[in-house]
Design an enzyme around this catalytic site. Structure first.
Site, PDB file in Angstrom:
ATOM      1  N   ASP A   1       1.291  10.563  -0.540  1.00 55.38           N
ATOM      2  CA  ASP A   1       2.538  10.418  -0.314  1.00 55.38           C
ATOM      3  C   ASP A   1       3.726  10.408  -0.056  1.00 55.38           C
ATOM      4  O   ASP A   1       3.727  11.559  -0.967  1.00 55.38           O
ATOM      5  CB  ASP A   1       2.156   9.121  -1.570  1.00 55.38           C
ATOM      6  CG  ASP A   1       3.384   7.432  -1.885  1.00 55.38           C
ATOM      7  OD1 ASP A   1       2.607   6.284  -2.031  1.00 55.38           O
ATOM      8  OD2 ASP A   1       3.973   7.754  -1.081  1.00 55.38           O
TER       9      ASP A   1
ATOM     10  N   CYS B   1      -0.510   4.099  -6.164  1.00 54.19           N
ATOM     11  CA  CYS B   1      -0.412   4.306  -5.262  1.00 54.19           C
ATOM     12  C   CYS B   1      -1.857   4.288  -3.809  1.00 54.19           C
ATOM     13  O   CYS B   1      -2.228   3.103  -4.710  1.00 54.19           O
ATOM     14  CB  CYS B   1      -1.610   5.907  -6.141  1.00 54.19           C
ATOM     15  SG  CYS B   1      -2.721   7.181  -4.790  1.00 54.19           S
TER      16      CYS B   1
ATOM     17  N   CYS C   1      -1.098  13.894  -4.462  1.00 56.77           N
ATOM     18  CA  CYS C   1      -1.060  12.712  -3.107  1.00 56.77           C
ATOM     19  C   CYS C   1       0.112  12.507  -1.805  1.00 56.77           C
ATOM     20  O   CYS C   1       0.434  13.660  -1.887  1.00 56.77           O
ATOM     21  CB  CYS C   1      -1.554  11.528  -3.333  1.00 56.77           C
ATOM     22  SG  CYS C   1      -1.287  10.274  -2.286  1.00 56.77           S
TER      23      CYS C   1
ATOM     24  N   ARG D   1       6.382   9.704  -0.949  1.00 58.01           N
ATOM     25  CA  ARG D   1       7.335   9.576  -1.565  1.00 58.01           C
ATOM     26  C   ARG D   1       7.182  10.056  -2.893  1.00 58.01           C
ATOM     27  O   ARG D   1       8.105  10.178  -4.168  1.00 58.01           O
ATOM     28  CB  ARG D   1       7.251   7.716  -2.195  1.00 58.01           C
ATOM     29  CG  ARG D   1       7.928   7.024  -1.300  1.00 58.01           C
ATOM     30  CD  ARG D   1       7.540   5.530  -1.727  1.00 58.01           C
ATOM     31  NE  ARG D   1       6.079   5.497  -1.842  1.00 58.01           N
ATOM     32  CZ  ARG D   1       5.785   4.471  -1.975  1.00 58.01           C
ATOM     33  NH1 ARG D   1       6.135   3.093  -2.856  1.00 58.01           N
ATOM     34  NH2 ARG D   1       3.698   4.229  -2.694  1.00 58.01           N
TER      35      ARG D   1
ATOM     36  N   HIS E   1       0.149   9.524  -9.020  1.00 50.16           N
ATOM     37  CA  HIS E   1       1.383   8.504  -8.578  1.00 50.16           C
ATOM     38  C   HIS E   1       0.818   6.745  -8.656  1.00 50.16           C
ATOM     39  O   HIS E   1       0.152   7.016  -9.066  1.00 50.16           O
ATOM     40  CB  HIS E   1       2.094   9.053  -7.818  1.00 50.16           C
ATOM     41  CG  HIS E   1       1.508   8.493  -6.494  1.00 50.16           C
ATOM     42  ND1 HIS E   1       1.768   7.521  -6.189  1.00 50.16           N
ATOM     43  CD2 HIS E   1       0.684   9.197  -5.360  1.00 50.16           C
ATOM     44  CE1 HIS E   1       1.257   7.128  -4.404  1.00 50.16           C
ATOM     45  NE2 HIS E   1       0.409   8.462  -4.580  1.00 50.16           N
TER      46      HIS E   1
END
Ligand code: CO
Length: 217
Positions: A44, A101, A42, A46, A98
């Site tokens: 993302d 998400c 993803c 993080r 994750h």
């Protein structure tokens, strides 16, 4: 501008440190890449592929998009996959979702997010197909986690069905497909499916019942 200046300074500091301990480092890397892994994750911020897996530059070919999708008509991911498998001879392809998400969370809500709603339509299908099982679960957090996991499984299945993987498997047991979920709370990766390297193994894992719950057929 201050934030931007900071990352430029970080870059120079990073180069300095590496060259001090290994003067030939960039010469070696610039000669070519032979990564062992293709990571599909993803976007993302993080869940950065190399950081969470402890891999070095040159080890991991990376593709990231919202909610780690492997959509059968997405030229971007398919090009990465083809180049990775056919040219770089990647051994392991890892789909990494994750928990927490935002893409999956958006798919659980009303479709008023704009363009991204088209992108996450497949996750909405997964939710629709699993409505009964999801409604029977304890709470929203548990449901959310399950959808994240089902989404990873769906993308691993999609990978297994691509012409690139099918043609590679016709020749031998490579690449190996894996599906994992990253937990933002613990930093740990959880394995959902490991080491699919043939149609036989893919069919054993993706039972008709599981396939029905992922995409209805
Ligand atoms: Co995400």
């Amino acid at each position: 501008m201050e934030n931007y200046r900071r990352i430029m300074a970080n870059n120079r500091e990073w180069v300095k440190k590496i060259v001090e301990s290994d003067p030939g480092y960039f010469d070696k890397l610039s000669k070519g890449q032979q990564p062992t892994f293709l990571f599909i994750g993803c976007s993302d911020s993080r869940a950065p592929a190399e950081v969470i897996t402890g891999t070095e530059p040159g080890e991991m070919f990376v593709h990231r998009n919202i909610a780690n999708q492997v959509q059968p008509a997405d030229l971007n991911v398919l090009s990465v996959l083809q180049y990775g498998v056919e040219v770089l001879d990647i051994k392991h392809v890892i789909v990494c979702g994750h928990y927490g998400c935002g893409g999956v969370r958006a798919a659980m809500a009303e479709p008023f997010h704009g363009l991204v709603d088209y992108w996450i339509g497949g996750i909405r299908n997964i939710i629709r197909l699993n409505r009964h099982a999801l409604e029977g679960m304890g709470g929203d957090e548990e449901r959310f986690k399950r959808i994240v996991e089902l989404n990873v499984l769906e993308q691993v299945y999609n990978l297994s069905q691509t012409p690139v993987v099918q043609q590679a498997w016709d020749k031998g047991p490579r690449p190996l497909l894996h599906g994992v979920v990253y937990d933002l709370h613990s930093g740990l990766l959880q394995e959902l499916v490991v080491g699919l390297d043939s149609n036989k193994k893919a069919q054993e894992f993706f039972t008709p019942q599981l396939r029905m719950s992922l995409h209805g057929a």
